[in-house]
Scaffold this motif. Structure first.
Motif, PDB file in Angstrom:
ATOM      1  N   GLU A  75      -2.901   3.318   5.284  1.00 14.98           N
ATOM      2  CA  GLU A  75      -3.406   2.074   4.699  1.00 14.98           C
ATOM      3  C   GLU A  75      -2.417   0.936   4.911  1.00 14.98           C
ATOM      4  O   GLU A  75      -2.805  -0.195   5.223  1.00 14.98           O
ATOM      5  CB  GLU A  75      -3.675   2.281   3.207  1.00 14.98           C
ATOM      6  CG  GLU A  75      -4.120   1.031   2.455  1.00 14.98           C
ATOM      7  CD  GLU A  75      -5.474   0.491   2.891  1.00 14.98           C
ATOM      8  OE1 GLU A  75      -5.745  -0.700   2.640  1.00 14.98           O
ATOM      9  OE2 GLU A  75      -6.253   1.260   3.502  1.00 14.98           O
ATOM     10  N   GLU A  92      -0.920  -4.341  -1.988  1.00 15.01           N
ATOM     11  CA  GLU A  92      -2.041  -3.582  -2.539  1.00 15.01           C
ATOM     12  C   GLU A  92      -2.330  -3.959  -3.990  1.00 15.01           C
ATOM     13  O   GLU A  92      -3.477  -4.011  -4.419  1.00 15.01           O
ATOM     14  CB  GLU A  92      -1.727  -2.089  -2.456  1.00 15.01           C
ATOM     15  CG  GLU A  92      -2.851  -1.187  -2.953  1.00 15.01           C
ATOM     16  CD  GLU A  92      -2.544   0.277  -2.716  1.00 15.01           C
ATOM     17  OE1 GLU A  92      -3.136   0.873  -1.788  1.00 15.01           O
ATOM     18  OE2 GLU A  92      -1.697   0.837  -3.459  1.00 15.01           O
ATOM     19  N   ARG A 115      -3.272  -2.510   7.063  1.00 20.61           N
ATOM     20  CA  ARG A 115      -3.166  -3.863   6.514  1.00 20.61           C
ATOM     21  C   ARG A 115      -2.297  -4.756   7.408  1.00 20.61           C
ATOM     22  O   ARG A 115      -2.611  -5.928   7.616  1.00 20.61           O
ATOM     23  CB  ARG A 115      -2.592  -3.811   5.095  1.00 20.61           C
ATOM     24  CG  ARG A 115      -3.587  -3.280   4.059  1.00 20.61           C
ATOM     25  CD  ARG A 115      -2.918  -3.053   2.703  1.00 20.61           C
ATOM     26  NE  ARG A 115      -3.855  -2.454   1.759  1.00 20.61           N
ATOM     27  CZ  ARG A 115      -4.453  -3.095   0.758  1.00 20.61           C
ATOM     28  NH1 ARG A 115      -4.207  -4.383   0.570  1.00 20.61           N
ATOM     29  NH2 ARG A 115      -5.286  -2.476  -0.047  1.00 20.61           N
ATOM     30  N   ALA A 131       0.834  -1.194   0.000  1.00 25.80           N
ATOM     31  CA  ALA A 131       0.000   0.000   0.000  1.00 25.80           C
ATOM     32  C   ALA A 131       0.875   1.252   0.000  1.00 25.80           C
ATOM     33  O   ALA A 131       1.870   1.331   0.735  1.00 25.80           O
ATOM     34  CB  ALA A 131      -0.916  -0.008   1.218  1.00 25.80           C
TER      35      ALA A 131
END
Length: 456
Positions: free
Chosen positions: A343, A356, A347, A338
């Protein structure tokens, strides 16, 4: 080497740097964490060695030219929090890795890896060492910003085992530095360079940049003279990539302050003349090294390779990359973490991998990647050997590329022979353009928004 305005104008166009093929814009979110997990499990018995990359995104301040994934902050608690997530990611990847696999190369990039406090540098490297089987002769490199650096930082790197440091200089002219918000005196560079030599770092690289605002031939000549006097082992002299549609902060640079076409030509000529006269070998793609350097030897022996860490002597390695936006690679797969810091951390906090998007490449992709890497690394491509290896008829398979290359031969960038394609001295400046001839994706319908910086 003959470099004319007409050549520069003709070939200065958007194009990839080919740290991968296909390039990152073609990665797809349909290839996510579960697909990457499957790939990791299926490739453990491959026998390939490992190259580890760690991304530290933080910087104390914003350099206006920066094209990296970075976060400018003076709140160190963000780095402390980030390290916690980074350690979790490293542990998860290590748990998926067979203990016998050997790490041949490690690189820390950013951002600014030396944003970390010295104790945290030691702590992070100790975590890597505890998690993976690192070869005693592994190449271990780190990017270094001289600002905010202390002798203790350098000692922490040396104690951890780093043997290659890349010192970010860009330009020593104060007017240029002020225009890009990166002020660092020549005396500071000398001092930090001295710390590195005192600490016994075997290989020191300096990063410079051409095409910055207010840069002139006279001012950059003075920068080069001071750098040459320090005698770094390698030099990476990048062309500034002005991509304000991708990096909004580059709008802080006035386009009218950027060097015009004749100045850019003269800057390139200056680089080649001064550095080659000083004894450096021009490898290509902005890189220069001393004649006894491993990169020069590898190019001579045709074992040089190119991947997300730039030119490398470690071809047959899978790359395991840690941190926000970091890109991992096996022989057939690319994946990227990511790109947003929050983000990425979410995760990892969720207990999985930070993947990602990614891509599984086809045989045709691998074939064309091989052609591109050989051109950019060896500066030539033996058509007969390539045909035997891939079981193809070269001229028919690459008819599209050869038609474009014929025009480049007329311009003196390459030599086209029955058995070999060879890059000329002038052509070394246009390696990206030459490689683009083999890129099947560039021949697809254009997208609306520019994806790449200009090649020159």
């Amino acid at each position: 080497m003959e470099l004319t305005a007409s050549l520069l104008e003709k070939y200065s166009k958007p194009g990839p740097r080919y740290t991968s093929y296909p390039t990152a814009p073609y990665f797809d979110e349909k290839f996510g964490a579960s697909a990457w997990l499957d790939e990791l499990q299926q490739t453990q018995a491959s026998g390939r060695d490992l190259s580890l990359y760690v991304h530290i995104p933080f910087c104390d301040s914003l350099c206006y030219y920066c094209g990296c994934n970075m976060v400018a902050t003076q709140n160190y608690s963000k780095a402390t929090q980030y390290l916690g997530f980074l350690f979790q990611e490293i542990e998860r990847m290590a748990a998926l890795t067979l203990p016998g696999r050997t790490v041949r190369q490690i690189h820390w990039g950013g951002g600014t890896p030396t944003y970390l406090h010295p104790d945290d540098i030691r702590r992070l490297f100790a975590h890597l060492r505890a998690s993976f089987n690192i070869a005693a002769d592994a190449e271990i490199g780190c990017e270094v910003d001289p600002r905010e650096l202390s002798r203790e930082h350098v000692q922490a790197l040396a104690d951890s085992g780093f043997n290659r440091l890349s010192l970010g200089v860009q330009d020593l002219d104060l007017t240029v530095q002020q225009a890009v918000n990166r002020v660092q005196s020549a005396s500071l560079i000398h001092e930090v360079y001295g710390w590195m030599r005192d600490a016994g770092i075997p290989s020191i690289n300096m990063d410079l940049m051409v095409g910055l605002p207010h840069q002139t031939v006279a001012s950059f000549s003075q920068t080069l003279e001071q750098i040459i006097a320090m005698a770094p082992d390698r030099l990476a002299v990048f062309s500034y990539a002005h991509v304000p549609w991708m990096k909004k902060h580059q709008k802080l640079i006035q386009e009218t302050d950027l060097p015009d076409l004749p100045t850019r030509i003269a800057l390139q000529q200056l680089l080649l003349e001064k550095l080659t006269h000083a004894g450096y070998v021009y490898i290509g793609m902005d890189h220069f090294a001393k004649p006894d350097d491993e990169l020069v030897k590898a190019q001579r022996n045709k074992t040089l390779y190119r991947n997300f860490q730039g030119y490398t002597t470690h071809k047959d390695c899978d790359i395991y990359a840690f941190g926000v936006s970091a890109i991992s690679q096996t022989d057939e797969v690319y994946v990227q973490n990511a790109k947003n810091l929050a983000e990425y951390q979410q995760r990892i906090a969720a207990g999985g991998l930070a993947t990602e998007r990614g891509l599984r490449i086809s045989r045709e992709d691998r074939l064309r990647r091989d052609a591109i890497v050989r051109i950019m690394s060896d500066l030539e491509l033996n058509k007969m050997e390539f045909s035997r290896h891939w079981q193809i008829e070269f001229d028919s398979h690459f008819a599209d590329a050869l038609s474009e290359l014929a025009d480049m031969q007329a311009d003196g960038l390459i030599e086209l022979h029955a058995e070999v394609i060879r890059v000329t001295e002038t052509g070394r400046l246009f390696l990206r353009n030459i490689a683009m001839c083999f890129d099947a994706y560039l021949k697809q319908p254009a997208v609306n928004e520019p994806r790449y910086s200009r090649t020159l």
